[in-house]
Design an enzyme around this catalytic site. Structure first.
Site: not given
Ligand code: ITT
Length: 229
Positions: A97-98, A180-181, A203, A208
Site C-alpha cells: 500500500d503506497s 505509473f501514477g 527506479k 519507496h
Molecule cells: P492495489 O490496491 O491493487 O495494490 P492501487 O493502485 O489501488 O492498487 P494503492 O491503494 O496502494 O494501490 O494506491 C497507490 C497509488 O499511489 C497508486 O495508484 C499511485 O497513484 C500512487 N503510487 C504509489 N506508488 C507509486 C509509484 O511508485 N509511482 C507513482 N505513483 C505511485
C-alpha cells in the site's frame, strides 16, 4: 474499491494464467502479489527475481473480487490486502500500500493517492488534480515523498511488514513516460530527473517500494520458515 467477502475455502489458481515471475510455480515457494496495479506488479516481480520464489498475480484468482481499503494508514491497508488474499488462496500473499504525501497539502493525497480525483480515477486525472492544488506554490514548498508499506502474510498467520520512503519534489509539469501514477510529477532532486525518466531498475534502486521490499526480504528466511509451521 468495492467490498467482496473472501471465499471460505481457498480458491485454486486458474491454470491458464501464467505466472508473472520467471520461475516455475510450485506449491511451496509460491507468493501471490495482492495487487491489481500493473505498475506495482512489474516492479515487485523485478525486485523478487532471483529470490527463489515463484510469483503469481491476482489474475490467477479470478474469484477474488476488489478488496475495500478501509484502513486509515498504509500499514493497515497493506495488512488488509495481504491477509485477505492469503486467506482466500491458501498461499503466502504480498501486498503493497503506497502513495504520495505532499508537505504543502498536509500529507495529502496519502492513503487516498489512487482515488485522489475520485473512485476509479485515472493517473492523468490524479496528476491534474495535484497540479491544480499546487498552482502558484514555489519550488521551495513543493517537497513530498512516496511511501510504501509492504506486508507478507501466510495462511497460518505469520506476517512481516516493512516501510520505504523516497524524498522528492512535485514538478510544475509532467516529465517522462516511464513508470505509473504520479511518477511524471515526482522529481528526484539528487538525480535531477523525474521518476518517469528513470529506467525500471534505476527506479527500483531508489524508490519507496524498492527500499520497503529490500527491508522485508531481510526477514524473509525466518518468515518463510514460520509460514511452513
Ligand atoms: P492495489 O490496491 O491493487 O495494490 P492501487 O493502485 O489501488 O492498487 P494503492 O491503494 O496502494 O494501490 O494506491 C497507490 C497509488 O499511489 C497508486 O495508484 C499511485 O497513484 C500512487 N503510487 C504509489 N506508488 C507509486 C509509484 O511508485 N509511482 C507513482 N505513483 C505511485
Amino acid at each position: 474499491m468495492t467490498e467482496k467477502t473472501p471465499p471460505a475455502t481457498p480458491v485454486a489458481p486458474n491454470p491458464a494464467a501464467p505466472p508473472v515471475g520467471t520461475q516455475p510455480v510450485g506449491t511451496e515457494k509460491t507468493v501471490v502479489l495482492a495487487t491489481r496495479n500493473t505498475g506495482k506488479i512489474a516492479e515487485l516481480s523485478a525486485l523478487l527475481a532471483g529470490f527463489g520464489v515463484a510469483v503469481l498475480g491476482l489474475d490467477a484468482f479470478p474469484d477474488i473480487g476488489e478488496i475495500e481499503e478501509t484502513g486509515a494508514t498504509f500499514a493497515e491497508n497493506a495488512a488488509l490486502k495481504a491477509r485477505t488474499v492469503a486467506q482466500a488462496t491458501g498461499l503466502v500473499a504480498l501486498a503493497d500500500d503506497s502513495g504520495l504525501a505532499v508537505d504543502e497539502l498536509s500529507g495529502a493525497p496519502g492513503v487516498y493517492s489512487a482515488r485522489y480525483a475520485g473512485q476509479g480515477a485515472t493517473d492523468a486525472a490524479n496528476n491534474a488534480k495535484l497540479l491544480a492544488a499546487l498552482t502558484g506554490v514555489p519550488e521551495s514548498r513543493r517537497g513530498c515523498r512516496f511511501i510504501s508499506v509492504v506486508t507478507a502474510h501466510a495462511p497460518n498467520g505469520a506476517e512481516i511488514t516493512a516501510e520505504g520512503r523516497w524524498e522528492g519534489r512535485v514538478l510544475p509539469s509532467p516529465r517522462g513516460t516511464g513508470g505509473f501514477g504520479y511518477d511524471p510529477l515526482f522529481l528526484d532532486p539528487e538525480l535531477g530527473r523525474s521518476a518517469a525518466e528513470l529506467a525500471p531498475a534505476e527506479k527500483n534502486a531508489r524508490s519507496h517500494r524498492g527500499h520497503a521490499l529490500r527491508a522485508l526480504l531481510a526477514h524473509w528466511p525466518a518468515f518463510w520458515a514460520k509460514a511452513q509451521t
